[in-house]
Design a protein around this motif. Sequence first.
Motif, PDB file in Angstrom:
ATOM      1  N   ASP A 191      -4.378   5.173   0.319  1.00 42.77           N
ATOM      2  CA  ASP A 191      -3.707   4.367  -0.705  1.00 42.77           C
ATOM      3  C   ASP A 191      -4.163   4.781  -2.097  1.00 42.77           C
ATOM      4  OD1 ASP A 191      -2.186   1.958  -1.675  1.00 42.77           O
ATOM      5  OD2 ASP A 191      -4.195   1.423  -2.347  1.00 42.77           O
ATOM      6  N   LYS A 192      -5.459   4.964  -2.278  1.00 38.06           N
ATOM      7  CA  LYS A 192      -5.980   5.314  -3.607  1.00 38.06           C
ATOM      8  C   LYS A 192      -5.400   6.641  -4.083  1.00 38.06           C
ATOM      9  CE  LYS A 192     -10.269   2.724  -3.617  1.00 38.06           C
ATOM     10  NZ  LYS A 192     -11.680   2.710  -3.343  1.00 38.06           N
ATOM     11  N   TYR A 193      -5.206   7.558  -3.173  1.00 40.99           N
ATOM     12  CA  TYR A 193      -4.659   8.867  -3.552  1.00 40.99           C
ATOM     13  C   TYR A 193      -3.179   8.743  -3.940  1.00 40.99           C
ATOM     14  CZ  TYR A 193      -3.167  13.713  -3.228  1.00 40.99           C
ATOM     15  OH  TYR A 193      -2.641  14.947  -3.518  1.00 40.99           O
ATOM     16  N   LEU A 213       0.819  -1.218   0.000  1.00 46.61           N
ATOM     17  CA  LEU A 213       0.000   0.000   0.000  1.00 46.61           C
ATOM     18  C   LEU A 213       0.861   1.280   0.000  1.00 46.61           C
ATOM     19  CD1 LEU A 213      -2.842  -1.019   2.473  1.00 46.61           C
ATOM     20  CD2 LEU A 213      -2.779  -1.315  -0.006  1.00 46.61           C
ATOM     21  N   SER A 214       0.217   2.342  -0.478  1.00 48.65           N
ATOM     22  CA  SER A 214       0.940   3.614  -0.635  1.00 48.65           C
ATOM     23  C   SER A 214       0.570   4.606   0.452  1.00 48.65           C
ATOM     24  CB  SER A 214       0.583   4.239  -1.991  1.00 48.65           C
ATOM     25  OG  SER A 214       1.144   3.509  -3.034  1.00 48.65           O
ATOM     26  N   ASP A 215       1.540   5.382   0.824  1.00 51.01           N
ATOM     27  CA  ASP A 215       1.289   6.571   1.638  1.00 51.01           C
ATOM     28  C   ASP A 215       2.365   7.593   1.272  1.00 51.01           C
ATOM     29  OD1 ASP A 215       3.636   5.900   3.025  1.00 51.01           O
ATOM     30  OD2 ASP A 215       2.540   4.858   4.603  1.00 51.01           O
ATOM     31  N   ASP A 253       7.960   9.172  -0.659  1.00 49.50           N
ATOM     32  CA  ASP A 253       9.245   9.827  -0.323  1.00 49.50           C
ATOM     33  C   ASP A 253      10.397   8.827  -0.453  1.00 49.50           C
ATOM     34  OD1 ASP A 253       8.017  12.195   0.180  1.00 49.50           O
ATOM     35  OD2 ASP A 253       8.155  12.073   2.372  1.00 49.50           O
ATOM     36  N   PHE A 254      10.154   7.605   0.002  1.00 42.11           N
ATOM     37  CA  PHE A 254      11.168   6.554  -0.061  1.00 42.11           C
ATOM     38  C   PHE A 254      11.511   6.241  -1.524  1.00 42.11           C
ATOM     39  CE2 PHE A 254      11.760   1.760  -0.076  1.00 42.11           C
ATOM     40  CZ  PHE A 254      13.072   1.791   0.368  1.00 42.11           C
ATOM     41  N   LEU A 255      10.478   6.108  -2.359  1.00 41.72           N
ATOM     42  CA  LEU A 255      10.725   5.814  -3.777  1.00 41.72           C
ATOM     43  C   LEU A 255      11.472   6.965  -4.454  1.00 41.72           C
ATOM     44  CD1 LEU A 255       7.323   4.181  -4.889  1.00 41.72           C
ATOM     45  CD2 LEU A 255       9.442   3.045  -4.189  1.00 41.72           C
ATOM     46  N   GLU A 256      11.123   8.182  -4.049  1.00 42.20           N
ATOM     47  CA  GLU A 256      11.805   9.351  -4.622  1.00 42.20           C
ATOM     48  C   GLU A 256      13.293   9.319  -4.251  1.00 42.20           C
ATOM     49  OE1 GLU A 256      10.233  13.084  -3.289  1.00 42.20           O
ATOM     50  OE2 GLU A 256      11.187  14.199  -4.934  1.00 42.20           O
ATOM     51  N   GLU A 257      13.553   8.937  -3.010  1.00 39.98           N
ATOM     52  CA  GLU A 257      14.945   8.854  -2.555  1.00 39.98           C
ATOM     53  C   GLU A 257      15.699   7.776  -3.339  1.00 39.98           C
ATOM     54  OE1 GLU A 257      15.196   8.322   1.674  1.00 39.98           O
ATOM     55  OE2 GLU A 257      17.385   8.069   1.619  1.00 39.98           O
ATOM     56  N   LEU A 258      15.039   6.648  -3.575  1.00 40.20           N
ATOM     57  CA  LEU A 258      15.669   5.572  -4.357  1.00 40.20           C
ATOM     58  C   LEU A 258      16.019   6.064  -5.754  1.00 40.20           C
ATOM     59  CD1 LEU A 258      13.381   2.488  -3.535  1.00 40.20           C
ATOM     60  CD2 LEU A 258      15.620   3.017  -2.575  1.00 40.20           C
TER      61      LEU A 258
END
Lengths: 359, 137
Positions: free
Chosen positions: A127-129, A87-89, A94-99
């Motif tokens: 999550d949907k957002y 799920l997303s939050d 932020d974590f994916l952006e850092e990766l």
Amino acid sequence: MLYVNYTNLYENCNVGIKKKILAQCSTFMKKFGTVYYTMFAGQTMYLFYEDKILEKEFALTRKMCNEAIAKWIVKYHIKRLYIRYALSDMFFLDFLEELKKMSIKSVLEFPTIPYDGEGGIIRPIEDKYYREQLHKYINCCTTYANFETVFGIPCITLVNGVDIEEQKKKEYRKKDGTVVLLAVASLAKWHGYERVIQGMKNYISEGGERNIIFNIAGFGGQLNYYKSIVDEYKLSEHVIFHGQLSGAELDAVYDDSDIAVGSLGFYKINLRSGSPIKLGEYCARGIPFVYGYDDISFREPPYFSYQVSNDATPLDMEKVLDFYDMMYDGKNFIKDMRQYALSNLTWDAILQPVIDYLS
Amino acid sequence: MNETEKLILGEYIRDYSVSDISYKVMGKMLDEDYVERRLKMFDINEMYIYGGSYMAVQLYRIGGKFTVVRDIVDKSGQIVLNNLVPVITLDEFRKKYNGEKVIIASIRFFQEIREELKLFVNSNDIIGIGELLLGIA
């Protein structure tokens, strides 16, 4: 390489997930060498290598989990990530952006798509957002259904892999006039085995003369429901609840059954297609099977399978018996099924497109 | 959302998580068999409990049935149910400590307490109550 997983792999209900993650890691190791994986349990994020804990960090929130992972990525010089989606939050983005900033090549696996009908989603709106923004940071995802893209991310379709060595080849059961069905499952609502039980009731009440036995091996949320309708229909001599079996006991039940039953209740969770591992295991064992959805592991349904409708209709037992008669007419289907599993259902074959992307 | 707003949201999430986990931990401690299994899993024969919370008191009561609880440690010697359980201060603990496991019975202040304990307790002997009851050994 690091396999990011946020579930507790030591919980009984996650035995299948653990098996799958370890098998996927084993395939990735053949190409990329060392593959670490993570898990979360009891406010602690763990880093594993080959089933041994290398590191652990207190992690009260998802953000803290990701901070621990980011720290290990640097410490262990990780260049590639395979992330099992949980799920997303905002903090996951932020974590994916850092990766992305760290130039880590990442693939996101969606274990189920769509998953909106599934239980256990605490904040669906959140999550949907945020999931609609995943595509800004991830360029490749995988899932076990036919989608070209998922939330705007190009998608590789996977099927569930099977460990052939672990699935003992079934012995043919000597014909004795009885037809024995078998379901091996965690008994969730999407298994829909009430369709089998209702079908047996209809068959008997309409004067069906052949003896049908239904072995159920497993334990789960639907067990009491199945037991209650078996009592209601007075089928206790025909439906046998074995509980959860493994090893020699499970092998024996396979040997003592003729036709296996896959999921018959996908319609309850709004799914039309998928690739649950069970059919692959049935295939590797060499037991013909009945199922009720489009299984992408068997795009052209092979002769040793029988697909029924994806709805609440009770199984037509006459047709199941026709399928049994067709299979048990002397042909050596066990050999064919093992070969099909070897050629199409091993993780090495399945994950090749992912390995190509990450290489 | 700017960085300050993110930090504020992060604090709310943290508070929510503390409450959520505390509730689960207290619930787990209603099951004596489960607590016994977990203490065995972590190979705990004797332990100190650090924290002056309801969680510490509950662990003292249940855990004491299956292992030796040396003392409850509370930094200032204050505890929510002071009249019902024995409690020692951090200074007293430092003098008495002899290599036993220490369970931190606080979710909110786990990290701060662990840092303080690490000055004289081996890291491997410090276990959070969440880890003890919900984690892996």
